[in-house]
Design a protein around this motif. Structure first.
Motif, PDB file in Angstrom:
ATOM      1  N   LEU A  32      54.393  46.527  46.155  1.00 17.50           N
ATOM      2  CA  LEU A  32      54.118  47.836  45.554  1.00 17.50           C
ATOM      3  C   LEU A  32      52.655  48.246  45.686  1.00 17.50           C
ATOM      4  O   LEU A  32      52.326  49.431  45.551  1.00 17.50           O
ATOM      5  N   ALA A  33      51.791  47.270  45.915  1.00 15.82           N
ATOM      6  CA  ALA A  33      50.356  47.469  45.718  1.00 15.82           C
ATOM      7  C   ALA A  33      49.640  48.060  46.926  1.00 15.82           C
ATOM      8  O   ALA A  33      50.027  47.851  48.081  1.00 15.82           O
ATOM      9  N   ILE A  34      48.596  48.792  46.617  1.00 16.30           N
ATOM     10  CA  ILE A  34      47.605  49.214  47.603  1.00 16.30           C
ATOM     11  C   ILE A  34      46.348  48.394  47.327  1.00 16.30           C
ATOM     12  O   ILE A  34      45.852  48.358  46.199  1.00 16.30           O
ATOM     13  N   ARG A  35      45.821  47.732  48.346  1.00 18.31           N
ATOM     14  CA  ARG A  35      44.631  46.899  48.176  1.00 18.31           C
ATOM     15  C   ARG A  35      43.379  47.744  48.384  1.00 18.31           C
ATOM     16  O   ARG A  35      43.304  48.509  49.352  1.00 18.31           O
ATOM     17  N   LYS A  36      42.414  47.568  47.498  1.00 17.82           N
ATOM     18  CA  LYS A  36      41.170  48.318  47.629  1.00 17.82           C
ATOM     19  C   LYS A  36      40.002  47.451  47.172  1.00 17.82           C
ATOM     20  O   LYS A  36      40.117  46.733  46.179  1.00 17.82           O
ATOM     21  N   THR A  37      38.902  47.535  47.908  1.00 20.07           N
ATOM     22  CA  THR A  37      37.697  46.796  47.546  1.00 20.07           C
ATOM     23  C   THR A  37      36.739  47.714  46.796  1.00 20.07           C
ATOM     24  O   THR A  37      36.477  48.841  47.231  1.00 20.07           O
ATOM     25  N   TYR A  38      36.237  47.226  45.673  1.00 24.72           N
ATOM     26  CA  TYR A  38      35.345  48.017  44.826  1.00 24.72           C
ATOM     27  C   TYR A  38      33.972  47.364  44.747  1.00 24.72           C
ATOM     28  O   TYR A  38      33.846  46.130  44.777  1.00 24.72           O
ATOM     29  N   THR A  39      32.955  48.187  44.607  1.00 24.11           N
ATOM     30  CA  THR A  39      31.589  47.719  44.405  1.00 24.11           C
ATOM     31  C   THR A  39      31.298  47.647  42.905  1.00 24.11           C
ATOM     32  O   THR A  39      32.010  48.252  42.092  1.00 24.11           O
ATOM     33  N   PRO A  40      30.240  46.915  42.496  1.00 24.38           N
ATOM     34  CA  PRO A  40      29.881  46.867  41.077  1.00 24.38           C
ATOM     35  C   PRO A  40      29.636  48.260  40.509  1.00 24.38           C
ATOM     36  O   PRO A  40      29.108  49.137  41.190  1.00 24.38           O
ATOM     37  N   ASP A  41      30.063  48.445  39.258  1.00 32.88           N
ATOM     38  CA  ASP A  41      29.906  49.698  38.502  1.00 32.88           C
ATOM     39  C   ASP A  41      30.905  50.785  38.908  1.00 32.88           C
ATOM     40  O   ASP A  41      30.890  51.871  38.324  1.00 32.88           O
TER      41      ASP A  41
ATOM     42  N   SER B 299      41.072  52.458  27.177  1.00 29.34           N
ATOM     43  CA  SER B 299      39.704  51.988  27.410  1.00 29.34           C
ATOM     44  C   SER B 299      39.288  52.430  28.803  1.00 29.34           C
ATOM     45  O   SER B 299      40.090  52.973  29.561  1.00 29.34           O
ATOM     46  N   THR B 300      38.035  52.190  29.125  1.00 23.79           N
ATOM     47  CA  THR B 300      37.512  52.489  30.460  1.00 23.79           C
ATOM     48  C   THR B 300      37.317  51.180  31.214  1.00 23.79           C
ATOM     49  O   THR B 300      36.767  50.215  30.672  1.00 23.79           O
ATOM     50  N   GLY B 301      37.785  51.149  32.454  1.00 17.79           N
ATOM     51  CA  GLY B 301      37.668  49.955  33.276  1.00 17.79           C
ATOM     52  C   GLY B 301      36.684  50.162  34.409  1.00 17.79           C
ATOM     53  O   GLY B 301      36.851  51.090  35.207  1.00 17.79           O
ATOM     54  N   THR B 302      35.664  49.322  34.478  1.00 19.33           N
ATOM     55  CA  THR B 302      34.678  49.393  35.567  1.00 19.33           C
ATOM     56  C   THR B 302      34.504  48.009  36.183  1.00 19.33           C
ATOM     57  O   THR B 302      34.711  46.985  35.523  1.00 19.33           O
ATOM     58  N   MET B 303      34.113  47.988  37.448  1.00 20.03           N
ATOM     59  CA  MET B 303      33.879  46.726  38.128  1.00 20.03           C
ATOM     60  C   MET B 303      32.559  46.130  37.661  1.00 20.03           C
ATOM     61  O   MET B 303      31.525  46.791  37.704  1.00 20.03           O
ATOM     62  N   LEU B 304      32.621  44.901  37.216  1.00 18.59           N
ATOM     63  CA  LEU B 304      31.412  44.174  36.839  1.00 18.59           C
ATOM     64  C   LEU B 304      30.867  43.419  38.049  1.00 18.59           C
ATOM     65  O   LEU B 304      29.675  43.432  38.326  1.00 18.59           O
ATOM     66  N   LEU B 305      31.772  42.751  38.773  1.00 15.22           N
ATOM     67  CA  LEU B 305      31.436  42.088  40.031  1.00 15.22           C
ATOM     68  C   LEU B 305      32.328  42.654  41.127  1.00 15.22           C
ATOM     69  O   LEU B 305      33.522  42.896  40.897  1.00 15.22           O
ATOM     70  N   ALA B 306      31.767  42.846  42.309  1.00 20.11           N
ATOM     71  CA  ALA B 306      32.531  43.412  43.424  1.00 20.11           C
ATOM     72  C   ALA B 306      33.738  42.547  43.752  1.00 20.11           C
ATOM     73  O   ALA B 306      33.708  41.314  43.590  1.00 20.11           O
ATOM     74  N   GLY B 307      34.804  43.186  44.202  1.00 13.92           N
ATOM     75  CA  GLY B 307      35.984  42.424  44.579  1.00 13.92           C
ATOM     76  C   GLY B 307      37.132  43.310  45.007  1.00 13.92           C
ATOM     77  O   GLY B 307      37.030  44.540  45.041  1.00 13.92           O
ATOM     78  N   GLU B 308      38.237  42.654  45.336  1.00 15.72           N
ATOM     79  CA  GLU B 308      39.447  43.356  45.773  1.00 15.72           C
ATOM     80  C   GLU B 308      40.426  43.491  44.610  1.00 15.72           C
ATOM     81  O   GLU B 308      40.635  42.533  43.845  1.00 15.72           O
ATOM     82  N   VAL B 309      41.011  44.668  44.496  1.00 14.83           N
ATOM     83  CA  VAL B 309      41.966  44.955  43.420  1.00 14.83           C
ATOM     84  C   VAL B 309      43.246  45.503  44.030  1.00 14.83           C
ATOM     85  O   VAL B 309      43.204  46.310  44.968  1.00 14.83           O
ATOM     86  N   TRP B 310      44.389  45.052  43.503  1.00 13.98           N
ATOM     87  CA  TRP B 310      45.672  45.627  43.887  1.00 13.98           C
ATOM     88  C   TRP B 310      45.993  46.769  42.931  1.00 13.98           C
ATOM     89  O   TRP B 310      46.049  46.560  41.717  1.00 13.98           O
ATOM     90  N   ILE B 311      46.190  47.954  43.475  1.00 17.79           N
ATOM     91  CA  ILE B 311      46.535  49.119  42.655  1.00 17.79           C
ATOM     92  C   ILE B 311      48.056  49.267  42.671  1.00 17.79           C
ATOM     93  O   ILE B 311      48.667  49.438  43.731  1.00 17.79           O
ATOM     94  N   ILE B 312      48.651  49.193  41.492  1.00 15.96           N
ATOM     95  CA  ILE B 312      50.115  49.170  41.371  1.00 15.96           C
ATOM     96  C   ILE B 312      50.581  50.391  40.600  1.00 15.96           C
ATOM     97  O   ILE B 312      50.160  50.612  39.460  1.00 15.96           O
TER      98      ILE B 312
END
Length: 235
Positions: A23-32, A90-103
């Motif tokens: 189901l997921a779309i993979r995306k890489t996010y930077t800090p903040d 709540s608000t979700g922000t990246m603390l450390l860069a990484g890959e996230v699956w968006i479902i």
């Protein structure tokens, strides 16, 4: 995930994770980078493949509180299921860069309807998360400022702790301001409490914002800790 915390991926079967991957779309996010905002319509969930996500809440007077920090293997952004108008709490922000699956939430709901075993696993995980949150709020409300601070340090050892020759290392880079945001206190209050614990030999402050817990028993005795299972006593 950093430390000993039992994650969503640990709680469910590999088949469940594989189904989510379809189901997921993979995306890489930077800090903040912001993944979702408090009050926005909750149409997606986020499974952390790598990196860390911080959940925050801003009070009416503008004070930002840190609710939780999640690492790899955790599922975040779940405010409920099977309701038409769900919003993020709540608000979700990246603390450390990484890959996230968006479902997509609707995709997950359809998957749970079709597979009763997956539904049971998901409900079991949601129940555990609710018990963790209730336990955390209980400590923050009942133990006062110092007790709430000690409780937070105990929970951090269970969630992010790593064995160290002189105790337990909280493997999370934290400023005193970060700690204050977990508790809704001022940075000055946290400075004083950390200084007092260091003088008593209970903690040591290491480089890069790491805290070494040298006497965990002291913290537990001070708040009459119930020694809850580590699965519950987490951030």
């Amino acid at each position: 995930m950093t430390g000993n915390g039992i994650t969503f991926v640990d709680q469910v079967t590999p088949d469940f994770v594989k189904s989510l991957e379809t189901l997921a779309i993979r995306k890489t996010y930077t800090p903040d980078a912001t993944l979702f905002m408090d009050g926005e319509k909750a149409t997606q969930l986020f499974l952390i493949a790598s990196g860390q996500i911080k959940l925050t809440k801003t009070t009416n007077d503008g004070k930002e509180l840190t609710l939780q920090i999640f690492g790899a293997g955790e599922l975040v952004g779940v405010s409920g299921l099977f309701e038409q108008e769900l919003t993020y709490t709540s608000t979700g922000t990246m603390l450390l860069a990484g890959e996230v699956w968006i479902i997509p939430r609707q995709g997950l709901e359809k998957m749970l309807i079709k597979n009763g075993q997956f539904c049971v696993e998901f409900l079991r995980w949601m129940g555990l998360m609710n018990r963790r949150m209730q336990s955390k709020f209980r400590d923050l409300l009942l133990n006062g400022k110092i007790g709430a601070f000690y409780s937070t340090l105990i929970r951090m050892t269970n969630t992010y702790g790593k064995p160290h020759p002189n105790g337990i290392l909280i493997d999370l880079s934290l400023t005193n301001r970060d700690l204050a945001q977990f508790l809704g206190l001022t940075r000055e209050s946290v400075n004083r409490m950390l200084s007092d614990l260091k003088k008593q030999g209970v903690v040591d402050l290491l480089p890069h914002g790491h805290i070494l817990i040298k006497n965990l028993a002291f913290l537990k005795e001070a708040i009459f800790c119930d020694d809850c299972p580590p699965d519950f006593c987490q951030m």
